[in-house]
Scaffold this active site. Structure first.
Site, PDB file in Angstrom:
ATOM      1  N   MET A 140      21.569  18.220  49.181  1.00 18.20           N
ATOM      2  CA  MET A 140      20.377  17.155  48.654  1.00 18.20           C
ATOM      3  C   MET A 140      19.336  17.974  47.663  1.00 18.20           C
ATOM      4  O   MET A 140      19.583  18.511  48.004  1.00 18.20           O
ATOM      5  CB  MET A 140      19.802  16.342  49.709  1.00 18.20           C
ATOM      6  N   SER A 152      23.642  22.913  51.445  1.00 16.37           N
ATOM      7  CA  SER A 152      22.656  22.235  52.059  1.00 16.37           C
ATOM      8  C   SER A 152      23.552  21.058  53.242  1.00 16.37           C
ATOM      9  O   SER A 152      24.464  20.940  53.538  1.00 16.37           O
ATOM     10  CB  SER A 152      21.542  21.119  51.888  1.00 16.37           C
ATOM     11  N   THR A 153      23.239  19.843  52.267  1.00 17.98           N
ATOM     12  CA  THR A 153      23.866  18.638  53.638  1.00 17.98           C
ATOM     13  C   THR A 153      25.740  18.633  53.213  1.00 17.98           C
ATOM     14  O   THR A 153      25.796  18.730  51.775  1.00 17.98           O
ATOM     15  CB  THR A 153      23.446  17.231  52.826  1.00 17.98           C
ATOM     16  N   HIS A 182      20.426  25.480  54.768  1.00 18.36           N
ATOM     17  CA  HIS A 182      19.325  25.013  55.098  1.00 18.36           C
ATOM     18  C   HIS A 182      19.547  24.205  55.603  1.00 18.36           C
ATOM     19  O   HIS A 182      19.989  23.262  56.598  1.00 18.36           O
ATOM     20  CB  HIS A 182      18.584  23.194  53.985  1.00 18.36           C
ATOM     21  N   ASP A 221      17.577  22.283  44.769  1.00 15.41           N
ATOM     22  CA  ASP A 221      17.189  24.313  45.792  1.00 15.41           C
ATOM     23  C   ASP A 221      18.241  24.641  44.528  1.00 15.41           C
ATOM     24  O   ASP A 221      19.898  24.647  44.928  1.00 15.41           O
ATOM     25  CB  ASP A 221      17.508  23.914  46.409  1.00 15.41           C
TER      26      ASP A 221
END
Length: 357
Positions: free
Chosen positions: A298, A178-179, A205, A301
């Site tokens: 973050m 993600s991030t 994401h 998940d």
């Protein structure tokens, strides 16, 4: 232990639309740990203001006159390399390409802007919901976090490295990020050996359109054939699929072939696509002949899905804290004692190759 935020995260907003600068400033004005120290209508003005305003972070528009977000980022890397940047991007192919370039130049993350200036105010709550967690992440990073010793609290479990890496039969690598993920994947994916005869499935994401452009970008950097996944795609060795924005990616067996299926089921951990959905499907279809990789991001998940993969005998790799932009997703896997191996980003691909070679 409750983390205490001290001082303010000093933010400079850089956007050519005055309604957006004002709206974003007002939106952030009631956040206790954020201080909007100023605004600028383009990158040139922002660079002039930085020495006196001393911002910790920029919220930076991609498209601006005189000096756009990309050129501003290049200048920041030379003049002010410690300033963190979150991009504002429009939902167009050009906007997606520019945003991916910005991430490669060191931007931490991005937030989508409304499609037209008339929609700004009605969409500020959505922007707020996406922007605040990213700003909070910057606030909580080491340089902004006040030390809070707590003798009564048990020390956090320290990530352990596996003493050795064992070769295993592997047909698929499932990756969650993600991030910070786009840069991490740009480092890891090109180094995974094409000779290993595996397939790669990726949940990063990102919104729709951005995932398509990201897949095209990755395809130019690796020997694997990379594309945004579509329902019915055959999962074959030498191929890599990126889950499309706003769709979960899962697998099914049809006539002896493994094929991708996409759906818009409920969000998991606030995400769609969700790594949990992919990991559960991989656990069911591939069992122990799979490798799970959880990179920077973050939230949590991927943790529940990694548990199912682990129960079926799959090997799980997690990125370490020091090299993660956001140590949420890998941390959740490590603290649940699901990670077989914890590695710095630069060692992930090399270790994957040793496992599946």
């Amino acid at each position: 232990m409750v983390e205490t935020l001290t001082k303010s995260l000093r933010v400079l907003i850089v956007d050519d639309a005055i309604v957006f600068r004002r709206g974003l400033s007002e939106m952030l004005s009631d956040v206790p740990y954020i201080e909007v120290v100023g605004t600028a209508s383009n990158g040139k003005i922002a660079l002039m203001k930085i020495p006196s305003l001393k911002p910790d972070a920029l919220v930076l528009d991609v498209e601006m006159p005189e000096l756009d977000g990309i050129e501003t980022l290049k200048a920041l890397r030379e003049l002010h390399p410690t300033i963190k940047v979150i991009m504002l991007s429009i939902h167009t192919t050009r906007g997606a390409d520019k945003t991916l370039e910005a991430l490669s130049l060191g931007a931490i993350d991005f937030v989508e802007k409304p499609s037209g200036s008339n929609d700004y105010r009605t969409n500020f709550q959505k922007i707020r919901g996406e922007l605040l967690p990213k700003l909070r992440l910057l606030k909580l990073q080491k340089s902004f976090l006040a030390p809070q010793p707590s003798p009564a609290s048990p020390p956090a479990a320290s990530p352990k490295r596996a003493p050795s890496v064992l070769r295993k039969e592997c047909e698929v690598i499932a990756i969650a990020s993600s991030t910070g993920g786009p840069n991490a994947l740009n480092i890891v994916l090109p180094e995974i050996s094409r000779e290993a005869n595996v397939s790669i499935l990726i949940v990063q994401h990102m919104p729709p359109l951005f995932t398509k452009q990201f897949a095209l970008s990755l395809d130019q950097k690796t020997e694997y054939t990379v594309r945004e996944a579509a329902t019915g795609d055959i999962v074959a060795p030498g191929t890599a699929f990126v889950a499309p924005g706003n769709y979960h990616m899962a697998l099914r067996e049809v006539g002896g072939e493994r094929r991708i299926t996409l759906h818009q089921g409920p969000l998991e951990n606030g995400c769609r696509p969700s790594a949990n959905v992919l990991f559960r499907s991989v656990a069911e279809i591939y069992g122990k002949r799979a490798l799970g990789v959880v990179l920077t991001g973050m939230g949590k998940d991927g943790m529940e899905g990694a548990k199912m993969m682990k129960e079926q005998g799959a090997t799980i790799i997690a990125q370490d804290k020091d090299t993660s932009v956001a140590w949420g997703m890998p941390r959740s896997v490590i603290e649940a004692e699901l990670a077989d191996i914890v590695l710095p980003l630069q060692e992930v691909a090399r270790t994957i190759n040793r496992i599946i070679s």
